[in-house]
Design a protein around this motif. Structure first.
Motif, PDB file in Angstrom:
ATOM      1  N   MET A   1       0.840  -1.174   0.000  1.00  0.00           N
ATOM      2  CA  MET A   1       0.000   0.000   0.000  1.00  0.00           C
ATOM      3  C   MET A   1       0.885   1.238   0.000  1.00  0.00           C
ATOM      4  O   MET A   1       1.907   1.290   0.672  1.00  0.00           O
ATOM      5  CB  MET A   1      -0.895  -0.018   1.244  1.00  0.00           C
ATOM      6  N   ASN A   2       0.480   2.251  -0.745  1.00  0.00           N
ATOM      7  CA  ASN A   2       1.164   3.545  -0.715  1.00  0.00           C
ATOM      8  C   ASN A   2       0.489   4.428   0.318  1.00  0.00           C
ATOM      9  O   ASN A   2      -0.715   4.687   0.221  1.00  0.00           O
ATOM     10  CB  ASN A   2       1.088   4.234  -2.077  1.00  0.00           C
ATOM     11  N   ILE A   3       1.258   4.868   1.291  1.00  0.00           N
ATOM     12  CA  ILE A   3       0.738   5.737   2.344  1.00  0.00           C
ATOM     13  C   ILE A   3       1.301   7.133   2.122  1.00  0.00           C
ATOM     14  O   ILE A   3       2.508   7.346   2.228  1.00  0.00           O
ATOM     15  CB  ILE A   3       1.103   5.211   3.743  1.00  0.00           C
ATOM     16  N   THR A   4       0.419   8.068   1.790  1.00  0.00           N
ATOM     17  CA  THR A   4       0.820   9.453   1.579  1.00  0.00           C
ATOM     18  C   THR A   4       0.765  10.169   2.920  1.00  0.00           C
ATOM     19  O   THR A   4      -0.261  10.138   3.602  1.00  0.00           O
ATOM     20  CB  THR A   4      -0.108  10.145   0.564  1.00  0.00           C
ATOM     21  N   VAL A   5       1.873  10.799   3.286  1.00  0.00           N
ATOM     22  CA  VAL A   5       1.948  11.520   4.555  1.00  0.00           C
ATOM     23  C   VAL A   5       2.249  12.983   4.265  1.00  0.00           C
ATOM     24  O   VAL A   5       3.180  13.313   3.532  1.00  0.00           O
ATOM     25  CB  VAL A   5       3.037  10.935   5.485  1.00  0.00           C
ATOM     26  N   ALA A  30       8.977  -1.115   7.735  1.00  0.00           N
ATOM     27  CA  ALA A  30       9.013  -2.520   8.160  1.00  0.00           C
ATOM     28  C   ALA A  30       7.771  -3.293   7.734  1.00  0.00           C
ATOM     29  O   ALA A  30       7.828  -4.512   7.574  1.00  0.00           O
ATOM     30  CB  ALA A  30       9.181  -2.589   9.676  1.00  0.00           C
ATOM     31  N   SER A  31       6.657  -2.599   7.524  1.00  0.00           N
ATOM     32  CA  SER A  31       5.403  -3.281   7.192  1.00  0.00           C
ATOM     33  C   SER A  31       5.264  -3.589   5.702  1.00  0.00           C
ATOM     34  O   SER A  31       4.278  -4.196   5.285  1.00  0.00           O
ATOM     35  CB  SER A  31       4.216  -2.432   7.646  1.00  0.00           C
ATOM     36  N   GLY A  32       6.229  -3.157   4.902  1.00  0.00           N
ATOM     37  CA  GLY A  32       6.172  -3.425   3.472  1.00  0.00           C
ATOM     38  C   GLY A  32       5.368  -2.397   2.691  1.00  0.00           C
ATOM     39  O   GLY A  32       5.180  -2.545   1.485  1.00  0.00           O
ATOM     40  N   ALA A  99      -3.812   5.524   1.181  1.00  0.00           N
ATOM     41  CA  ALA A  99      -4.216   6.009   2.506  1.00  0.00           C
ATOM     42  C   ALA A  99      -3.458   7.313   2.726  1.00  0.00           C
ATOM     43  O   ALA A  99      -2.367   7.504   2.173  1.00  0.00           O
ATOM     44  CB  ALA A  99      -3.864   4.994   3.594  1.00  0.00           C
ATOM     45  N   PHE A 100      -4.046   8.206   3.517  1.00  0.00           N
ATOM     46  CA  PHE A 100      -3.491   9.540   3.708  1.00  0.00           C
ATOM     47  C   PHE A 100      -3.396   9.850   5.196  1.00  0.00           C
ATOM     48  O   PHE A 100      -4.355   9.621   5.930  1.00  0.00           O
ATOM     49  CB  PHE A 100      -4.356  10.586   2.995  1.00  0.00           C
ATOM     50  N   GLU A 173      -4.759   0.515  13.024  1.00  0.00           N
ATOM     51  CA  GLU A 173      -6.122  -0.029  13.060  1.00  0.00           C
ATOM     52  C   GLU A 173      -6.985   0.585  11.961  1.00  0.00           C
ATOM     53  O   GLU A 173      -7.717  -0.132  11.281  1.00  0.00           O
ATOM     54  CB  GLU A 173      -6.761   0.224  14.425  1.00  0.00           C
ATOM     55  N   PHE A 174      -6.931   1.896  11.791  1.00  0.00           N
ATOM     56  CA  PHE A 174      -7.750   2.555  10.765  1.00  0.00           C
ATOM     57  C   PHE A 174      -7.366   2.082   9.364  1.00  0.00           C
ATOM     58  O   PHE A 174      -8.233   1.864   8.515  1.00  0.00           O
ATOM     59  CB  PHE A 174      -7.641   4.076  10.863  1.00  0.00           C
ATOM     60  N   ILE A 175      -6.082   1.919   9.120  1.00  0.00           N
ATOM     61  CA  ILE A 175      -5.642   1.454   7.810  1.00  0.00           C
ATOM     62  C   ILE A 175      -6.056  -0.005   7.604  1.00  0.00           C
ATOM     63  O   ILE A 175      -6.532  -0.379   6.542  1.00  0.00           O
ATOM     64  CB  ILE A 175      -4.129   1.660   7.630  1.00  0.00           C
ATOM     65  N   GLU A 176      -5.924  -0.817   8.636  1.00  0.00           N
ATOM     66  CA  GLU A 176      -6.318  -2.221   8.536  1.00  0.00           C
ATOM     67  C   GLU A 176      -7.826  -2.358   8.306  1.00  0.00           C
ATOM     68  O   GLU A 176      -8.260  -3.143   7.464  1.00  0.00           O
ATOM     69  CB  GLU A 176      -5.918  -2.968   9.813  1.00  0.00           C
ATOM     70  N   ILE A 177      -8.628  -1.580   9.009  1.00  0.00           N
ATOM     71  CA  ILE A 177     -10.087  -1.613   8.835  1.00  0.00           C
ATOM     72  C   ILE A 177     -10.435  -1.255   7.395  1.00  0.00           C
ATOM     73  O   ILE A 177     -11.266  -1.900   6.762  1.00  0.00           O
ATOM     74  CB  ILE A 177     -10.788  -0.660   9.822  1.00  0.00           C
ATOM     75  N   LYS A 178      -9.809  -0.222   6.868  1.00  0.00           N
ATOM     76  CA  LYS A 178     -10.096   0.206   5.499  1.00  0.00           C
ATOM     77  C   LYS A 178      -9.655  -0.862   4.504  1.00  0.00           C
ATOM     78  O   LYS A 178     -10.347  -1.111   3.514  1.00  0.00           O
ATOM     79  CB  LYS A 178      -9.388   1.545   5.215  1.00  0.00           C
ATOM     80  N   GLU A 179      -8.537  -1.522   4.757  1.00  0.00           N
ATOM     81  CA  GLU A 179      -8.089  -2.581   3.869  1.00  0.00           C
ATOM     82  C   GLU A 179      -9.067  -3.759   3.887  1.00  0.00           C
ATOM     83  O   GLU A 179      -9.372  -4.330   2.855  1.00  0.00           O
ATOM     84  CB  GLU A 179      -6.694  -3.082   4.284  1.00  0.00           C
ATOM     85  N   LEU A 180      -9.593  -4.101   5.047  1.00  0.00           N
ATOM     86  CA  LEU A 180     -10.531  -5.218   5.145  1.00  0.00           C
ATOM     87  C   LEU A 180     -11.842  -4.919   4.427  1.00  0.00           C
ATOM     88  O   LEU A 180     -12.465  -5.822   3.872  1.00  0.00           O
ATOM     89  CB  LEU A 180     -10.810  -5.551   6.625  1.00  0.00           C
ATOM     90  N   THR A 181     -12.256  -3.662   4.412  1.00  0.00           N
ATOM     91  CA  THR A 181     -13.507  -3.314   3.725  1.00  0.00           C
ATOM     92  C   THR A 181     -13.346  -3.328   2.211  1.00  0.00           C
ATOM     93  O   THR A 181     -14.329  -3.413   1.491  1.00  0.00           O
ATOM     94  CB  THR A 181     -14.045  -1.951   4.163  1.00  0.00           C
ATOM     95  N   ARG A 182     -12.123  -3.266   1.711  1.00  0.00           N
ATOM     96  CA  ARG A 182     -11.870  -3.316   0.270  1.00  0.00           C
ATOM     97  C   ARG A 182     -11.929  -4.732  -0.278  1.00  0.00           C
ATOM     98  O   ARG A 182     -12.174  -4.937  -1.445  1.00  0.00           O
ATOM     99  CB  ARG A 182     -10.480  -2.763  -0.043  1.00  0.00           C
TER     100      ARG A 182
END
Length: 183
Positions: A1-5, A30-32, A99-100, A173-182
């Motif tokens: 996943m690309n995480i924009t910060v 570390a999470s890839g 994710a942002f 948790e928020f990123i994981e929840i969003k990934e599971l809903t996809r």
């Protein structure tokens, strides 16, 4: 996943921001996941990129030409994308993100994350937008968004992908929840 910060090109005046940004970067690396950010070597931006790279992660920097001319770019990124201006930079960072995260920052951070909120509200983007509310930094933004709903200018549905995280664990948790809903 690309995480924009989105975050500051300065360090601020409290060392807890530097510590938290290094922790965030270490987790991204570390999470890839891949970091997408503004490409700078200065301040919290530089600290974040360095921590992702040190953790073995990939970093995509998106830097406008005028910052390259001033030598602000972080050397050694996985990829550096050079844009003509800030508007093109914002567009590219949004295109690349899954994710942002709005880390504590200044006016530029607020301006960039406002565009994410607008796109989410219009249904033009479907991704989590997480305010890293470290030490209550974004409490006033949270209150303002609640006022928009109370006054009838927004709705809970339009803000459903906006999150306020007090810690890195909540961000995960928020990123994981969003990934599971996809899935």
């Amino acid at each position: 996943m690309n995480i924009t910060v989105y975050l500051a090109s300065s360090t601020g005046n409290d060392s807890k921001f530097e510590e938290a940004v290094k922790e965030l970067g270490s987790w991204i690396g570390a999470s890839g996941n891949t970091l997408v950010y503004g490409g700078s070597k200065t301040g919290l931006m530089g600290e974040l990129a360095q921590s992702v790279l040190q953790a073995g992660g990939k970093v995509i920097g998106v830097e406008p030409q005028f910052f390259i001319d001033e030598d602000y770019q972080y050397e050694g990124l996985t990829q550096l994308i050079i844009t003509k201006d800030m508007a093109e930079r914002k567009t590219k960072m949004i295109e690349l993100g899954n994710a942002f995260i709005a880390f504590p920052g200044g006016v530029g951070t607020l301006e960039e994350v406002s565009e994410i909120m607008s796109k989410l509200s219009l249904g033009h983007l479907h991704a989590p937008c997480i305010y890293y509310n470290l030490d209550g930094y974004y409490d006033d933004v949270k209150h303002f968004l609640q006022q928009m709903i109370l006054k009838g200018f927004s709705s809970a549905e339009k803000q459903q992908s906006l999150y306020f995280a007090e810690s890195l664990e909540e961000i995960k948790e928020f990123i994981e929840i969003k990934e599971l809903t996809r899935i």
